[in-house]
Design a protein around this motif. Structure first.
Motif, PDB file in Angstrom:
ATOM      1  N   ASN A  66       0.826  -1.200   0.014  1.00 45.48           N
ATOM      2  CA  ASN A  66      -0.031   0.036  -0.075  1.00 45.48           C
ATOM      3  C   ASN A  66       1.085   1.497   0.295  1.00 45.48           C
ATOM      4  O   ASN A  66       0.693   2.893  -0.922  1.00 45.48           O
ATOM      5  N   LEU A  75       1.427   4.128  -2.886  1.00 44.85           N
ATOM      6  CA  LEU A  75       0.612   5.308  -3.247  1.00 44.85           C
ATOM      7  C   LEU A  75       2.339   6.222  -3.172  1.00 44.85           C
ATOM      8  O   LEU A  75       1.701   7.630  -4.266  1.00 44.85           O
ATOM      9  N   ALA A 101       1.204   3.924   6.593  1.00 45.55           N
ATOM     10  CA  ALA A 101       0.733   2.893   5.550  1.00 45.55           C
ATOM     11  C   ALA A 101       1.303   1.952   6.299  1.00 45.55           C
ATOM     12  O   ALA A 101       2.519   1.207   5.812  1.00 45.55           O
ATOM     13  N   TYR A 112      -9.562   8.925   9.271  1.00 45.31           N
ATOM     14  CA  TYR A 112      -8.521   8.886   7.897  1.00 45.31           C
ATOM     15  C   TYR A 112      -7.445   9.739   8.146  1.00 45.31           C
ATOM     16  O   TYR A 112      -6.436   9.693   7.327  1.00 45.31           O
ATOM     17  N   LEU A 161      -3.086   4.653   6.188  1.00 44.47           N
ATOM     18  CA  LEU A 161      -3.926   4.313   4.433  1.00 44.47           C
ATOM     19  C   LEU A 161      -3.633   2.990   4.660  1.00 44.47           C
ATOM     20  O   LEU A 161      -3.030   1.672   5.665  1.00 44.47           O
ATOM     21  N   ASP A 189      -6.849   2.502  -1.991  1.00 43.41           N
ATOM     22  CA  ASP A 189      -6.986   3.519  -1.122  1.00 43.41           C
ATOM     23  C   ASP A 189      -6.288   4.500  -1.295  1.00 43.41           C
ATOM     24  O   ASP A 189      -6.131   5.525  -1.528  1.00 43.41           O
ATOM     25  N   ALA A 190      -4.584   3.547  -1.933  1.00 39.92           N
ATOM     26  CA  ALA A 190      -3.529   4.649  -2.504  1.00 39.92           C
ATOM     27  C   ALA A 190      -3.776   4.390  -3.589  1.00 39.92           C
ATOM     28  O   ALA A 190      -3.137   6.235  -3.960  1.00 39.92           O
ATOM     29  N   TYR A 213     -11.174  11.859   0.945  1.00 37.68           N
ATOM     30  CA  TYR A 213     -10.219  10.007   0.601  1.00 37.68           C
ATOM     31  C   TYR A 213     -11.225   9.939   1.815  1.00 37.68           C
ATOM     32  O   TYR A 213     -11.433   7.919   1.629  1.00 37.68           O
TER      33      TYR A 213
END
Length: 484
Positions: free
Chosen positions: A12, A16, A151, A284, A292, A313-314, A337
Protein backbone atom coordinates in the motif's frame (compact mmCIF):
# COMPACT_ATOMS: atom_id res chain seq x y z
CA UNK A 1 11.19 20.11 3.43
CA UNK A 2 9.89 16.84 1.98
CA UNK A 3 6.44 16.82 0.38
CA UNK A 4 5.18 13.49 1.74
CA UNK A 5 6.68 10.96 4.11
CA UNK A 6 5.12 7.50 3.82
CA UNK A 7 5.67 5.26 6.84
CA UNK A 8 5.69 1.70 5.55
CA UNK A 9 7.14 0.06 2.44
CA UNK A 10 4.49 -2.62 2.05
CA UNK A 11 2.30 -2.83 -1.07
CA UNK A 12 0.00 0.00 0.00
CA UNK A 13 2.76 2.45 0.86
CA UNK A 14 4.66 1.64 -2.33
CA UNK A 15 1.52 2.02 -4.45
CA UNK A 16 0.90 5.44 -2.94
CA UNK A 17 4.51 6.40 -3.63
CA UNK A 18 4.10 5.42 -7.29
CA UNK A 19 0.85 7.39 -7.62
CA UNK A 20 2.40 10.50 -6.07
CA UNK A 21 5.45 10.21 -8.31
CA UNK A 22 3.24 9.97 -11.41
CA UNK A 23 1.67 13.26 -10.33
CA UNK A 24 5.06 14.98 -9.99
CA UNK A 25 5.48 14.58 -6.23
CA UNK A 26 8.62 12.96 -4.83
CA UNK A 27 7.69 11.14 -1.63
CA UNK A 28 10.06 9.62 0.89
CA UNK A 29 9.23 6.09 2.07
CA UNK A 30 10.45 5.09 5.53
CA UNK A 31 10.45 1.42 6.51
CA UNK A 32 11.18 -0.02 9.95
CA UNK A 33 12.52 -3.33 8.60
CA UNK A 34 16.08 -3.53 7.31
CA UNK A 35 15.16 -5.92 4.47
CA UNK A 36 11.97 -6.82 2.62
CA UNK A 37 9.98 -9.41 4.55
CA UNK A 38 10.22 -13.02 3.38
CA UNK A 39 7.07 -13.96 5.29
CA UNK A 40 4.44 -15.51 3.06
CA UNK A 41 1.29 -13.45 3.52
CA UNK A 42 -1.26 -12.78 0.77
CA UNK A 43 -1.20 -15.26 -2.10
CA UNK A 44 -2.46 -12.84 -4.71
CA UNK A 45 -4.86 -10.11 -5.67
CA UNK A 46 -8.63 -10.35 -5.85
CA UNK A 47 -10.96 -7.69 -7.20
CA UNK A 48 -10.99 -4.47 -9.13
CA UNK A 49 -7.40 -3.63 -8.23
CA UNK A 50 -6.24 -6.26 -10.75
CA UNK A 51 -7.56 -4.12 -13.60
CA UNK A 52 -6.33 -0.96 -11.87
CA UNK A 53 -2.79 -2.32 -11.93
CA UNK A 54 -3.26 -3.09 -15.61
CA UNK A 55 -4.26 0.52 -16.23
CA UNK A 56 -1.01 1.62 -14.62
CA UNK A 57 1.06 -0.80 -16.72
CA UNK A 58 1.86 -3.04 -13.76
CA UNK A 59 -0.16 -6.15 -14.55
CA UNK A 60 2.28 -7.53 -17.12
CA UNK A 61 5.16 -7.21 -14.63
CA UNK A 62 3.36 -9.69 -12.40
CA UNK A 63 1.51 -11.91 -14.88
CA UNK A 64 4.00 -11.99 -17.75
CA UNK A 65 4.57 -10.11 -21.04
CA UNK A 66 1.45 -9.70 -23.13
CA UNK A 67 -0.89 -10.86 -20.36
CA UNK A 68 -4.21 -9.09 -19.89
CA UNK A 69 -6.69 -9.52 -17.03
CA UNK A 70 -9.59 -11.92 -17.50
CA UNK A 71 -12.50 -12.50 -15.09
CA UNK A 72 -12.47 -15.80 -13.22
CA UNK A 73 -15.20 -18.35 -13.88
CA UNK A 74 -15.49 -19.25 -10.22
CA UNK A 75 -14.45 -18.21 -6.73
CA UNK A 76 -15.51 -18.86 -3.12
CA UNK A 77 -17.60 -17.01 -0.56
CA UNK A 78 -17.93 -18.25 2.99
CA UNK A 79 -16.77 -21.75 1.92
CA UNK A 80 -19.40 -21.85 -0.82
CA UNK A 81 -18.24 -22.38 -4.40
CA UNK A 82 -19.24 -19.26 -6.33
CA UNK A 83 -20.05 -20.04 -9.97
CA UNK A 84 -19.51 -16.90 -12.04
CA UNK A 85 -19.48 -18.50 -15.48
CA UNK A 86 -23.06 -17.52 -16.34
CA UNK A 87 -22.94 -13.90 -15.19
CA UNK A 88 -23.61 -11.35 -17.96
CA UNK A 89 -21.12 -8.92 -16.38
CA UNK A 90 -18.54 -10.71 -14.27
CA UNK A 91 -16.49 -8.11 -12.33
CA UNK A 92 -14.29 -10.52 -10.36
CA UNK A 93 -10.65 -10.72 -11.42
CA UNK A 94 -7.75 -12.45 -9.68
CA UNK A 95 -3.97 -12.48 -9.99
CA UNK A 96 -2.30 -15.27 -8.05
CA UNK A 97 1.18 -14.04 -7.17
CA UNK A 98 2.80 -13.94 -3.70
CA UNK A 99 2.67 -10.67 -1.81
CA UNK A 100 6.46 -10.44 -1.71
CA UNK A 101 6.50 -10.45 -5.52
CA UNK A 102 3.87 -7.70 -5.57
CA UNK A 103 6.03 -5.66 -3.20
CA UNK A 104 9.07 -6.28 -5.37
CA UNK A 105 7.30 -5.13 -8.54
CA UNK A 106 5.97 -1.99 -6.84
CA UNK A 107 9.39 -1.21 -5.37
CA UNK A 108 10.96 -1.55 -8.83
CA UNK A 109 8.36 0.79 -10.31
CA UNK A 110 8.83 3.28 -7.48
CA UNK A 111 12.59 3.29 -8.10
CA UNK A 112 12.00 3.95 -11.81
CA UNK A 113 9.88 6.95 -10.83
CA UNK A 114 12.61 8.32 -8.57
CA UNK A 115 11.12 7.40 -5.19
CA UNK A 116 13.58 7.09 -2.32
CA UNK A 117 13.04 4.23 0.15
CA UNK A 118 14.97 4.32 3.42
CA UNK A 119 15.04 1.08 5.39
CA UNK A 120 15.85 0.68 9.09
CA UNK A 121 13.92 3.91 9.77
CA UNK A 122 11.39 3.44 12.57
CA UNK A 123 8.86 6.17 13.38
CA UNK A 124 8.72 6.80 17.14
CA UNK A 125 7.13 10.25 17.34
CA UNK A 126 5.56 13.10 15.43
CA UNK A 127 4.74 16.74 15.95
CA UNK A 128 2.28 18.64 13.78
CA UNK A 129 2.61 22.30 12.90
CA UNK A 130 0.46 24.60 10.80
CA UNK A 131 2.25 23.78 7.54
CA UNK A 132 4.25 20.64 8.27
CA UNK A 133 4.69 17.55 10.42
CA UNK A 134 7.99 16.55 11.99
CA UNK A 135 8.62 12.81 12.08
CA UNK A 136 10.89 11.51 14.83
CA UNK A 137 12.93 8.38 14.07
CA UNK A 138 14.73 5.90 16.31
CA UNK A 139 18.44 6.71 16.31
CA UNK A 140 18.20 9.11 13.36
CA UNK A 141 17.63 12.79 12.65
CA UNK A 142 13.97 13.92 12.45
CA UNK A 143 12.38 14.45 9.04
CA UNK A 144 10.03 17.34 8.24
CA UNK A 145 7.31 16.93 5.62
CA UNK A 146 4.20 18.68 4.44
CA UNK A 147 2.22 15.46 5.03
CA UNK A 148 2.76 12.12 6.74
CA UNK A 149 0.92 8.99 5.62
CA UNK A 150 0.79 6.00 7.92
CA UNK A 151 0.90 2.84 5.81
CA UNK A 152 2.48 0.88 8.63
CA UNK A 153 -0.02 -1.91 9.17
CA UNK A 154 -2.68 -2.88 11.67
CA UNK A 155 -0.46 -2.00 14.65
CA UNK A 156 0.31 1.37 13.05
CA UNK A 157 2.64 3.54 15.12
CA UNK A 158 1.49 6.57 13.14
CA UNK A 159 -2.15 5.96 14.04
CA UNK A 160 -1.33 5.51 17.71
CA UNK A 161 0.95 8.57 17.84
CA UNK A 162 -1.75 10.66 16.19
CA UNK A 163 -4.33 9.55 18.76
CA UNK A 164 -6.84 8.20 16.23
CA UNK A 165 -9.14 5.59 17.75
CA UNK A 166 -9.45 2.12 16.25
CA UNK A 167 -12.83 0.77 17.35
CA UNK A 168 -14.16 -2.61 16.38
CA UNK A 169 -14.55 -6.16 17.58
CA UNK A 170 -12.17 -8.97 18.50
CA UNK A 171 -13.03 -12.64 18.09
CA UNK A 172 -10.75 -14.78 20.24
CA UNK A 173 -12.30 -18.26 20.12
CA UNK A 174 -10.71 -19.52 16.89
CA UNK A 175 -7.26 -20.76 15.98
CA UNK A 176 -5.96 -20.99 12.43
CA UNK A 177 -2.89 -22.93 11.37
CA UNK A 178 -1.07 -22.53 8.07
CA UNK A 179 1.95 -24.39 6.76
CA UNK A 180 3.77 -25.45 3.63
CA UNK A 181 3.77 -29.22 3.29
CA UNK A 182 4.37 -32.14 0.95
CA UNK A 183 2.05 -35.05 0.21
CA UNK A 184 2.32 -38.28 -1.74
CA UNK A 185 1.76 -37.34 -5.44
CA UNK A 186 -0.86 -40.09 -5.62
CA UNK A 187 -3.04 -38.06 -3.24
CA UNK A 188 -3.44 -35.25 -5.78
CA UNK A 189 -6.04 -35.80 -8.49
CA UNK A 190 -6.04 -34.43 -12.05
CA UNK A 191 -7.82 -31.25 -10.96
CA UNK A 192 -5.37 -30.54 -8.13
CA UNK A 193 -7.69 -31.76 -5.38
CA UNK A 194 -6.30 -33.50 -2.29
CA UNK A 195 -7.71 -37.03 -2.04
CA UNK A 196 -7.90 -38.03 1.63
CA UNK A 197 -8.67 -41.71 2.32
CA UNK A 198 -11.69 -42.02 4.57
CA UNK A 199 -12.97 -38.55 3.71
CA UNK A 200 -12.90 -37.79 0.00
CA UNK A 201 -11.50 -34.89 -1.99
CA UNK A 202 -10.54 -31.47 -0.66
CA UNK A 203 -10.88 -29.17 -3.70
CA UNK A 204 -7.96 -26.88 -4.54
CA UNK A 205 -7.96 -23.17 -3.71
CA UNK A 206 -11.28 -23.27 -1.86
CA UNK A 207 -12.41 -23.23 1.74
CA UNK A 208 -14.07 -26.47 2.77
CA UNK A 209 -16.29 -26.41 5.86
CA UNK A 210 -17.09 -29.47 7.93
CA UNK A 211 -18.98 -29.76 11.21
CA UNK A 212 -15.58 -29.71 12.93
CA UNK A 213 -13.85 -26.77 11.27
CA UNK A 214 -12.47 -25.34 8.07
CA UNK A 215 -9.68 -26.47 5.75
CA UNK A 216 -8.09 -25.10 2.58
CA UNK A 217 -5.65 -26.82 0.22
CA UNK A 218 -3.53 -24.67 -2.10
CA UNK A 219 -1.28 -26.63 -4.52
CA UNK A 220 0.70 -23.74 -5.97
CA UNK A 221 2.50 -24.66 -9.20
CA UNK A 222 5.78 -22.90 -8.34
CA UNK A 223 6.25 -23.68 -4.65
CA UNK A 224 5.30 -26.17 -1.95
CA UNK A 225 1.56 -26.55 -1.37
CA UNK A 226 -0.07 -24.87 1.59
CA UNK A 227 -2.61 -26.31 4.04
CA UNK A 228 -4.69 -24.00 6.25
CA UNK A 229 -7.09 -25.10 8.97
CA UNK A 230 -9.37 -23.21 11.32
CA UNK A 231 -10.94 -24.60 14.47
CA UNK A 232 -12.90 -23.14 17.34
CA UNK A 233 -12.32 -23.59 21.07
CA UNK A 234 -9.21 -25.67 20.35
CA UNK A 235 -6.31 -24.71 22.68
CA UNK A 236 -2.72 -24.61 21.43
CA UNK A 237 0.64 -23.66 22.88
CA UNK A 238 4.32 -23.71 22.03
CA UNK A 239 5.79 -23.24 18.58
CA UNK A 240 3.59 -24.00 15.58
CA UNK A 241 4.63 -27.31 14.02
CA UNK A 242 3.86 -29.72 11.22
CA UNK A 243 2.63 -32.30 13.76
CA UNK A 244 0.12 -29.76 15.09
CA UNK A 245 -1.06 -28.84 11.60
CA UNK A 246 -1.40 -32.53 10.65
CA UNK A 247 -3.47 -33.23 13.77
CA UNK A 248 -5.69 -30.22 13.10
CA UNK A 249 -6.35 -31.28 9.50
CA UNK A 250 -7.22 -34.78 10.69
CA UNK A 251 -9.68 -33.43 13.26
CA UNK A 252 -11.38 -31.16 10.72
CA UNK A 253 -11.76 -33.95 8.14
CA UNK A 254 -12.32 -36.83 10.53
CA UNK A 255 -9.62 -38.82 8.72
CA UNK A 256 -5.85 -39.08 8.81
CA UNK A 257 -4.05 -36.60 6.52
CA UNK A 258 -0.46 -37.79 5.93
CA UNK A 259 1.41 -34.51 5.61
CA UNK A 260 5.22 -34.47 5.46
CA UNK A 261 7.75 -31.59 5.48
CA UNK A 262 8.05 -29.40 2.37
CA UNK A 263 10.81 -30.20 -0.11
CA UNK A 264 11.18 -26.91 -1.98
CA UNK A 265 13.45 -23.97 -1.13
CA UNK A 266 12.62 -21.97 1.98
CA UNK A 267 11.89 -20.06 3.99
CA UNK A 268 8.80 -22.18 4.62
CA UNK A 269 5.53 -20.99 6.14
CA UNK A 270 4.44 -22.47 9.46
CA UNK A 271 2.31 -20.27 11.67
CA UNK A 272 -0.59 -20.21 14.09
CA UNK A 273 -2.98 -17.31 14.63
CA UNK A 274 -5.55 -16.88 17.38
CA UNK A 275 -8.81 -15.06 16.78
CA UNK A 276 -9.03 -11.97 14.63
CA UNK A 277 -9.96 -8.31 14.60
CA UNK A 278 -12.38 -6.21 12.59
CA UNK A 279 -11.58 -2.53 13.15
CA UNK A 280 -11.88 0.73 11.23
CA UNK A 281 -10.16 3.97 12.24
CA UNK A 282 -12.37 6.70 13.66
CA UNK A 283 -10.75 9.09 11.20
CA UNK A 284 -8.55 8.64 8.15
CA UNK A 285 -7.05 12.08 8.60
CA UNK A 286 -5.89 14.23 11.51
CA UNK A 287 -4.42 17.49 10.26
CA UNK A 288 -1.41 16.66 8.12
CA UNK A 289 -1.42 12.96 8.97
CA UNK A 290 -3.39 10.41 6.98
CA UNK A 291 -3.89 6.65 7.32
CA UNK A 292 -3.73 4.09 4.54
CA UNK A 293 -4.45 0.38 4.18
CA UNK A 294 -4.27 -1.77 7.31
CA UNK A 295 -3.39 1.29 9.39
CA UNK A 296 -6.96 2.45 8.66
CA UNK A 297 -8.78 -0.89 8.71
CA UNK A 298 -8.23 -4.54 9.62
CA UNK A 299 -10.53 -7.48 8.98
CA UNK A 300 -10.56 -11.21 8.36
CA UNK A 301 -8.48 -12.36 5.39
CA UNK A 302 -11.25 -14.69 4.22
CA UNK A 303 -11.90 -14.15 0.51
CA UNK A 304 -8.63 -12.23 0.08
CA UNK A 305 -10.00 -8.64 0.03
CA UNK A 306 -7.17 -6.89 1.90
CA UNK A 307 -4.90 -5.76 -0.92
CA UNK A 308 -7.87 -4.87 -3.13
CA UNK A 309 -9.06 -2.47 -0.43
CA UNK A 310 -5.67 -1.06 0.55
CA UNK A 311 -4.24 -0.56 -2.94
CA UNK A 312 -7.40 1.21 -4.05
CA UNK A 313 -7.08 3.44 -0.97
CA UNK A 314 -3.64 4.36 -2.31
CA UNK A 315 -4.92 5.15 -5.80
CA UNK A 316 -7.71 7.28 -4.34
CA UNK A 317 -5.41 9.21 -2.00
CA UNK A 318 -2.48 9.69 -4.36
CA UNK A 319 -3.94 12.13 -6.86
CA UNK A 320 -5.81 14.09 -4.20
CA UNK A 321 -2.74 14.54 -2.02
CA UNK A 322 -0.71 15.55 -5.07
CA UNK A 323 -3.36 18.11 -6.05
CA UNK A 324 -3.27 19.55 -2.53
CA UNK A 325 0.50 19.93 -2.65
CA UNK A 326 0.54 21.48 -6.14
CA UNK A 327 -2.27 23.94 -5.38
CA UNK A 328 -4.81 22.34 -7.75
CA UNK A 329 -7.13 20.90 -5.11
CA UNK A 330 -10.55 22.52 -4.67
CA UNK A 331 -11.64 23.14 -1.09
CA UNK A 332 -12.31 19.87 0.72
CA UNK A 333 -10.87 17.57 -1.94
CA UNK A 334 -8.49 15.82 0.45
CA UNK A 335 -11.33 15.12 2.87
CA UNK A 336 -13.12 13.09 0.19
CA UNK A 337 -10.44 10.43 0.66
CA UNK A 338 -12.13 9.40 3.90
CA UNK A 339 -15.70 10.01 2.78
CA UNK A 340 -15.13 7.75 -0.25
CA UNK A 341 -12.89 5.03 1.15
CA UNK A 342 -14.26 4.53 4.68
CA UNK A 343 -17.58 3.20 3.28
CA UNK A 344 -15.58 0.79 1.12
CA UNK A 345 -13.82 -0.47 4.27
CA UNK A 346 -17.17 -0.93 6.00
CA UNK A 347 -18.36 -3.05 3.05
CA UNK A 348 -15.32 -5.29 3.36
CA UNK A 349 -15.75 -5.54 7.14
CA UNK A 350 -19.38 -6.53 6.61
CA UNK A 351 -18.80 -9.30 4.10
CA UNK A 352 -15.73 -10.77 5.83
CA UNK A 353 -17.65 -10.94 9.12
CA UNK A 354 -20.54 -12.60 7.30
CA UNK A 355 -18.20 -15.14 5.72
CA UNK A 356 -16.52 -15.82 9.06
CA UNK A 357 -19.93 -16.67 10.52
CA UNK A 358 -20.86 -18.93 7.60
CA UNK A 359 -17.77 -21.13 8.04
CA UNK A 360 -18.25 -21.85 11.74
CA UNK A 361 -19.33 -25.32 12.83
CA UNK A 362 -22.68 -26.09 14.39
CA UNK A 363 -26.22 -27.03 13.45
CA UNK A 364 -27.54 -23.47 13.37
CA UNK A 365 -24.81 -22.44 10.94
CA UNK A 366 -25.56 -25.51 8.84
CA UNK A 367 -29.19 -24.39 8.60
CA UNK A 368 -28.10 -20.90 7.62
CA UNK A 369 -25.82 -22.36 4.97
CA UNK A 370 -28.67 -24.41 3.53
CA UNK A 371 -30.72 -21.25 3.03
CA UNK A 372 -27.71 -19.32 1.72
CA UNK A 373 -26.98 -22.09 -0.75
CA UNK A 374 -30.50 -21.72 -2.16
CA UNK A 375 -29.90 -18.00 -2.64
CA UNK A 376 -26.63 -18.67 -4.45
CA UNK A 377 -28.51 -20.76 -6.99
CA UNK A 378 -29.91 -17.48 -8.30
CA UNK A 379 -27.64 -15.61 -10.78
CA UNK A 380 -28.70 -12.25 -9.33
CA UNK A 381 -27.37 -13.27 -5.90
CA UNK A 382 -24.05 -14.39 -7.37
CA UNK A 383 -23.81 -11.17 -9.39
CA UNK A 384 -24.37 -9.14 -6.23
CA UNK A 385 -21.70 -11.02 -4.27
CA UNK A 386 -19.20 -10.84 -7.13
CA UNK A 387 -19.65 -7.06 -7.25
CA UNK A 388 -19.33 -6.86 -3.46
CA UNK A 389 -16.11 -8.87 -3.34
CA UNK A 390 -14.52 -7.08 -6.29
CA UNK A 391 -15.42 -3.59 -5.11
CA UNK A 392 -17.36 -2.97 -8.32
CA UNK A 393 -20.43 -2.02 -6.28
CA UNK A 394 -18.75 1.14 -4.98
CA UNK A 395 -20.27 4.39 -6.24
CA UNK A 396 -18.89 7.82 -5.33
CA UNK A 397 -20.84 11.07 -5.03
CA UNK A 398 -19.88 13.21 -8.03
CA UNK A 399 -22.06 16.19 -7.22
CA UNK A 400 -24.53 17.42 -9.83
CA UNK A 401 -23.20 15.19 -12.64
CA UNK A 402 -25.65 12.46 -13.68
CA UNK A 403 -25.64 9.40 -15.89
CA UNK A 404 -25.53 5.63 -15.51
CA UNK A 405 -21.71 5.56 -15.34
CA UNK A 406 -21.23 8.64 -13.14
CA UNK A 407 -19.66 7.75 -9.80
CA UNK A 408 -18.68 4.28 -10.98
CA UNK A 409 -15.34 2.84 -12.01
CA UNK A 410 -14.90 3.23 -15.75
CA UNK A 411 -15.47 0.03 -17.74
CA UNK A 412 -12.86 -1.23 -20.15
CA UNK A 413 -12.97 1.02 -23.21
CA UNK A 414 -10.91 1.29 -26.41
CA UNK A 415 -7.55 2.93 -25.69
CA UNK A 416 -8.20 3.26 -21.96
CA UNK A 417 -5.51 0.77 -20.91
CA UNK A 418 -2.78 2.95 -22.42
CA UNK A 419 -4.30 6.38 -21.69
CA UNK A 420 -4.58 5.76 -17.92
CA UNK A 421 -0.90 4.92 -17.39
CA UNK A 422 0.00 8.56 -16.77
CA UNK A 423 -2.32 8.86 -13.77
CA UNK A 424 -3.84 12.09 -15.14
CA UNK A 425 -7.53 13.01 -15.51
CA UNK A 426 -8.96 11.94 -18.87
CA UNK A 427 -11.63 13.42 -21.09
CA UNK A 428 -12.81 10.71 -23.48
CA UNK A 429 -14.48 12.51 -26.38
CA UNK A 430 -16.25 10.67 -29.21
CA UNK A 431 -16.66 13.91 -31.19
CA UNK A 432 -13.17 15.38 -30.95
CA UNK A 433 -14.60 18.86 -30.34
CA UNK A 434 -15.13 19.09 -26.58
CA UNK A 435 -13.25 21.97 -24.95
CA UNK A 436 -11.89 21.65 -21.42
CA UNK A 437 -11.43 25.42 -21.27
CA UNK A 438 -9.08 26.64 -18.52
CA UNK A 439 -8.75 23.04 -17.26
CA UNK A 440 -7.12 21.88 -20.52
CA UNK A 441 -3.55 21.90 -19.08
CA UNK A 442 -4.62 19.49 -16.34
CA UNK A 443 -6.61 16.99 -18.42
CA UNK A 444 -5.61 14.64 -21.23
CA UNK A 445 -8.25 14.67 -23.97
CA UNK A 446 -8.52 11.49 -26.01
CA UNK A 447 -10.76 11.09 -29.04
CA UNK A 448 -12.60 7.75 -28.87
CA UNK A 449 -15.03 7.50 -31.81
CA UNK A 450 -16.36 4.15 -30.55
CA UNK A 451 -18.06 5.80 -27.57
CA UNK A 452 -21.66 6.98 -27.67
CA UNK A 453 -21.12 9.39 -24.78
CA UNK A 454 -18.27 11.57 -23.58
CA UNK A 455 -16.70 10.67 -20.22
CA UNK A 456 -14.57 12.59 -17.74
CA UNK A 457 -12.41 10.22 -15.67
CA UNK A 458 -10.62 11.12 -12.47
CA UNK A 459 -7.06 9.78 -12.12
CA UNK A 460 -8.41 6.80 -10.12
CA UNK A 461 -10.56 5.85 -13.16
CA UNK A 462 -13.91 6.82 -11.63
CA UNK A 463 -16.33 8.60 -13.96
CA UNK A 464 -16.90 12.20 -12.83
CA UNK A 465 -19.14 13.28 -15.75
CA UNK A 466 -20.76 11.90 -18.86
CA UNK A 467 -22.79 13.52 -21.59
CA UNK A 468 -23.53 13.84 -25.26
CA UNK A 469 -23.26 17.65 -25.08
CA UNK A 470 -20.81 19.89 -23.17
CA UNK A 471 -23.45 20.76 -20.58
CA UNK A 472 -22.04 20.32 -17.08
CA UNK A 473 -18.52 19.48 -18.21
CA UNK A 474 -16.85 22.61 -16.86
CA UNK A 475 -18.79 22.35 -13.61
CA UNK A 476 -17.54 18.81 -13.16
CA UNK A 477 -13.97 19.83 -13.95
CA UNK A 478 -14.18 22.58 -11.37
CA UNK A 479 -15.44 20.12 -8.75
CA UNK A 480 -12.22 18.10 -8.92
CA UNK A 481 -9.58 20.47 -10.29
CA UNK A 482 -8.72 24.04 -9.29
CA UNK A 483 -7.03 26.03 -12.03
CA UNK A 484 -3.94 28.12 -11.29
Amino acid sequence: MIDVVIAGAGPNGLMLACELALAGIRPLVLERLTEPSTEQRANGLVGQVVRMLDRRGLYERLAGPGATPEPVSGYVFGAFPLDLSDLPDNPLYTLMVPQRRIEQALAERAAELGVEIRRDHEVIGLTQGEKSVTVELRGREPVEAAFLVGADGGHSAVRKLTGIGFPGVTADDSVSRTGQVSVDPGMVDADGGLVVPGFGTVPPFQHLRTERGLIAWAPFPDRDPVITTMEWDQPAEGEASLDELRASASRVLGADVPLVPPTGPGPHVMRRLFGGNTRIAERYRAGRVLLLGDAAHVHSAIGGPGLNLGLQDAVNLGWKLAAELRGHAPEGLLDTYESERAPAARRVAMHTQAQSLLVRPGGQVTALRELFGELLAQPASRQHIAALMSGADITYDMGPATGPLVGRWAPDLPGLREATRTGRPLLLDPTGILDAGPWAPYVDTVTVPELDTALLLRPDCYVAWQGTTPDGLHEALGTWIRTA
